[in-house]
Design a protein around this motif. Structure first.
Motif, mmCIF file in Angstrom:
data_model
loop_
_atom_site.group_PDB
_atom_site.id
_atom_site.type_symbol
_atom_site.label_atom_id
_atom_site.label_comp_id
_atom_site.label_asym_id
_atom_site.label_seq_id
_atom_site.Cartn_x
_atom_site.Cartn_y
_atom_site.Cartn_z
ATOM 1 N N VAL A 189 0.840 -1.199 0.000
ATOM 2 C CA VAL A 189 0.000 0.000 0.000
ATOM 3 C C VAL A 189 0.878 1.254 0.000
ATOM 4 C CG1 VAL A 189 -1.719 1.321 1.292
ATOM 5 C CG2 VAL A 189 -1.917 -1.162 1.137
ATOM 6 N N ALA A 190 1.918 1.254 0.830
ATOM 7 C CA ALA A 190 2.804 2.425 0.916
ATOM 8 C C ALA A 190 3.477 2.711 -0.422
ATOM 9 C CB ALA A 190 3.856 2.205 2.005
ATOM 10 N N ARG A 191 3.978 1.676 -1.069
ATOM 11 C CA ARG A 191 4.648 1.898 -2.354
ATOM 12 C C ARG A 191 3.665 2.344 -3.430
ATOM 13 N NH1 ARG A 191 7.294 -2.448 -0.278
ATOM 14 N NH2 ARG A 191 6.112 -4.019 -1.441
ATOM 15 N N GLN A 192 2.435 1.845 -3.371
ATOM 16 C CA GLN A 192 1.454 2.231 -4.383
ATOM 17 C C GLN A 192 1.148 3.727 -4.315
ATOM 18 O OE1 GLN A 192 -2.766 1.000 -4.063
ATOM 19 N NE2 GLN A 192 -2.503 0.103 -6.092
ATOM 20 N N ILE A 193 1.150 4.289 -3.109
ATOM 21 C CA ILE A 193 0.821 5.710 -2.958
ATOM 22 C C ILE A 193 2.078 6.568 -2.767
ATOM 23 C CG2 ILE A 193 -1.478 5.249 -2.066
ATOM 24 C CD1 ILE A 193 -0.441 5.706 0.738
ATOM 25 N N ASP A 194 3.252 5.964 -3.038
ATOM 26 C CA ASP A 194 4.527 6.684 -2.956
ATOM 27 C C ASP A 194 4.777 7.259 -1.564
ATOM 28 O OD1 ASP A 194 5.266 6.183 -5.619
ATOM 29 O OD2 ASP A 194 4.054 7.865 -6.328
ATOM 30 N N TYR A 195 4.650 6.399 -0.558
ATOM 31 C CA TYR A 195 4.961 6.767 0.818
ATOM 32 C C TYR A 195 6.160 5.959 1.297
ATOM 33 C CZ TYR A 195 1.228 9.883 2.430
ATOM 34 O OH TYR A 195 0.423 10.981 2.659
ATOM 35 N N GLU A 196 6.910 6.537 2.221
ATOM 36 C CA GLU A 196 7.997 5.812 2.864
ATOM 37 C C GLU A 196 7.710 5.719 4.362
ATOM 38 O OE1 GLU A 196 11.386 8.086 1.800
ATOM 39 O OE2 GLU A 196 10.911 9.768 3.129
ATOM 40 N N ILE A 197 8.091 4.614 4.952
ATOM 41 C CA ILE A 197 7.819 4.340 6.359
ATOM 42 C C ILE A 197 9.130 4.247 7.122
ATOM 43 C CG2 ILE A 197 6.765 2.732 7.999
ATOM 44 C CD1 ILE A 197 5.052 1.686 5.639
ATOM 45 N N SER A 198 9.181 4.870 8.292
ATOM 46 C CA SER A 198 10.339 4.729 9.163
ATOM 47 C C SER A 198 9.858 4.319 10.549
ATOM 48 C CB SER A 198 11.141 6.029 9.252
ATOM 49 O OG SER A 198 10.363 7.069 9.817
ATOM 50 N N ILE A 199 10.641 3.468 11.203
ATOM 51 C CA ILE A 199 10.308 3.001 12.539
ATOM 52 C C ILE A 199 11.532 3.146 13.424
ATOM 53 C CG2 ILE A 199 9.548 1.054 13.950
ATOM 54 C CD1 ILE A 199 8.072 -0.061 11.623
ATOM 55 N N GLY A 200 11.350 3.771 14.576
ATOM 56 C CA GLY A 200 12.440 3.935 15.525
ATOM 57 C C GLY A 200 11.997 3.595 16.921
ATOM 58 N N THR A 201 12.928 3.182 17.762
ATOM 59 C CA THR A 201 12.618 2.849 19.153
ATOM 60 C C THR A 201 13.480 3.675 20.088
ATOM 61 O OG1 THR A 201 14.247 1.054 19.158
ATOM 62 C CG2 THR A 201 11.982 0.482 18.578
ATOM 63 N N LEU A 202 12.909 4.018 21.232
ATOM 64 C CA LEU A 202 13.633 4.750 22.264
ATOM 65 C C LEU A 202 12.982 4.445 23.606
ATOM 66 C CD1 LEU A 202 15.849 6.810 22.936
ATOM 67 C CD2 LEU A 202 14.141 8.617 22.691
ATOM 68 N N ASP A 204 10.803 3.099 26.144
ATOM 69 C CA ASP A 204 9.531 2.372 26.094
ATOM 70 C C ASP A 204 8.619 2.893 24.991
ATOM 71 O OD1 ASP A 204 8.980 4.813 27.199
ATOM 72 O OD2 ASP A 204 7.692 4.059 28.796
ATOM 73 N N VAL A 205 9.207 3.482 23.949
ATOM 74 C CA VAL A 205 8.424 4.096 22.872
ATOM 75 C C VAL A 205 8.864 3.562 21.515
ATOM 76 C CG1 VAL A 205 7.977 6.264 21.642
ATOM 77 C CG2 VAL A 205 7.942 6.222 24.134
ATOM 78 N N VAL A 206 7.881 3.291 20.653
ATOM 79 C CA VAL A 206 8.147 3.002 19.240
ATOM 80 C C VAL A 206 7.484 4.100 18.421
ATOM 81 C CG1 VAL A 206 7.774 1.410 17.325
ATOM 82 C CG2 VAL A 206 8.264 0.512 19.608
ATOM 83 N N LEU A 207 8.252 4.732 17.561
ATOM 84 C CA LEU A 207 7.747 5.808 16.709
ATOM 85 C C LEU A 207 7.687 5.316 15.274
ATOM 86 C CD1 LEU A 207 6.965 8.773 16.120
ATOM 87 C CD2 LEU A 207 9.410 9.266 15.926
ATOM 88 N N ILE A 208 6.502 5.397 14.673
ATOM 89 C CA ILE A 208 6.302 4.998 13.281
ATOM 90 C C ILE A 208 5.831 6.223 12.503
ATOM 91 C CG2 ILE A 208 5.051 3.485 11.703
ATOM 92 C CD1 ILE A 208 4.599 1.566 14.024
ATOM 93 N N GLU A 209 6.529 6.537 11.420
ATOM 94 C CA GLU A 209 6.147 7.672 10.579
ATOM 95 C C GLU A 209 6.031 7.216 9.132
ATOM 96 O OE1 GLU A 209 7.785 11.690 12.628
ATOM 97 O OE2 GLU A 209 9.342 10.421 11.747
ATOM 98 N N ALA A 210 5.038 7.755 8.443
ATOM 99 C CA ALA A 210 4.852 7.495 7.014
ATOM 100 C C ALA A 210 4.636 8.830 6.327
ATOM 101 C CB ALA A 210 3.665 6.564 6.781
ATOM 102 N N LYS A 211 5.460 9.092 5.329
ATOM 103 C CA LYS A 211 5.403 10.374 4.633
ATOM 104 C C LYS A 211 5.513 10.172 3.129
ATOM 105 C CE LYS A 211 7.645 12.887 8.440
ATOM 106 N NZ LYS A 211 8.756 13.789 8.823
ATOM 107 N N PRO A 212 4.967 11.119 2.350
ATOM 108 C CA PRO A 212 5.155 11.039 0.901
ATOM 109 C C PRO A 212 6.631 11.023 0.550
ATOM 110 C CG PRO A 212 3.512 12.698 1.457
ATOM 111 C CD PRO A 212 4.153 12.292 2.744
ATOM 112 N N VAL A 213 6.989 10.219 -0.427
ATOM 113 C CA VAL A 213 8.385 10.110 -0.831
ATOM 114 C C VAL A 213 8.850 11.425 -1.420
ATOM 115 C CG1 VAL A 213 9.992 8.959 -2.387
ATOM 116 C CG2 VAL A 213 8.199 7.641 -1.252
ATOM 117 N N ALA A 214 9.957 11.916 -0.902
ATOM 118 C CA ALA A 214 10.565 13.130 -1.431
ATOM 119 C C ALA A 214 11.680 12.733 -2.384
ATOM 120 C CB ALA A 214 11.120 13.998 -0.303
#
Length: 239
Positions: A189-202, A204-214
């Motif tokens: 789904v992400a590739r179809q709409i030209d989005y990139e996903i990043s996941i980071g941990t710190l 007790d937190v997991v941060l997930i971001e999805a943004k249009p590909v620049a």
């Protein structure tokens, strides 16, 4: 390494298996409750059975409503979806579970595949805090192409080592099963709409971001892929 190609029939079969896996438990509980009503005339037992049937039916309905939006067509081609409906089905999915939902995204009409991405990322976020916690969902920017942010807070969060490859369309050993199909589908789904996903941990937190590909896309960030990132704690908690 090229993106793994999954046959359309295999994709459909694996998604069907995933949906069946999600609903078979509550449906089975409904059957058990009905059998108790047929075989036992004890008043207290019948009350218990009716309560089990009611709760299980609500659970099955919630799971199916969520799957309809997250995996199904949910409207004609090019249709938009009310994010209020997306919030509602996600709350129903989480229900009284140990993972709570904090939905702060504004209610707007959004292209359906972007809503699908948000819903599937909710499933992934909840999976990173198996001992329970809170998943916060927020969006920013135009509704046609929003930045998506999910923060999962819980005790001892963990990101499955295979997740990055599945999101990038590069599964380990070039194999996909019903357990792995959901994150793989999220990457599609992400590739179809030209989005990139990043996941980071710190902590007790997991941060997930999805943004249009620049353009240009950096070599270490692949559309639909998960990457490890280091963030300032203040940034992680700034919702």
């Amino acid at each position: 390494m090229t993106t793994f190609a999954l046959d359309a029939l295999d994709l459909a079969a694996l998604l069907c298996s995933r949906v069946c896996h999600d609903v078979i438990s509550p449906v089975g509980a409904i059957v058990n409750g009905l059998e108790v009503l047929e075989d036992d005339n004890d008043a207290d037992t019948r009350v218990f059975a009716l309560d089990l049937i009611k709760k299980s039916a609500n659970t099955a309905s919630a799971k199916l409503q969520f799957c309809r939006l997250a995996f199904g067509a949910a409207g004609s081609a090019g249709a938009s979806i009310d994010t209020g409906d997306a919030e509602s089905v996600t709350r129903g999915l989480f229900g009284d579970d140990k993972v709570k939902l904090d939905w702060t995204a504004p209610r707007v009409l959004m292209p359906k595949n972007k809503v699908k991405l948000i819903l599937n990322l909710c499933v992934i976020a909840a999976g990173t805090i198996p001992r329970g916690g809170v998943v916060t969902v927020s969006t920013s920017g135009p509704s046609e192409a929003p930045d998506i942010r999910l923060v999962a807070r819980g005790v001892n969060p963990r990101v499955n080592h295979a997740l990055a490859g599945l999101l990038a369309g590069k599964p380990e050993n070039d194999t996909i099963d019903a357990h792995a199909i959901q994150p793989f589908f999220t990457g599609l789904v992400a590739r179809q709409i030209d989005y990139e996903i990043s996941i980071g941990t710190l902590d007790d937190v997991v941060l997930i971001e999805a943004k249009p590909v620049a353009a240009p896309v950096h070599a270490d960030t692949v559309p639909g892929a998960a990457t490890s990132i280091e963030r300032d704690p203040n940034d992680v908690f700034d919702l």
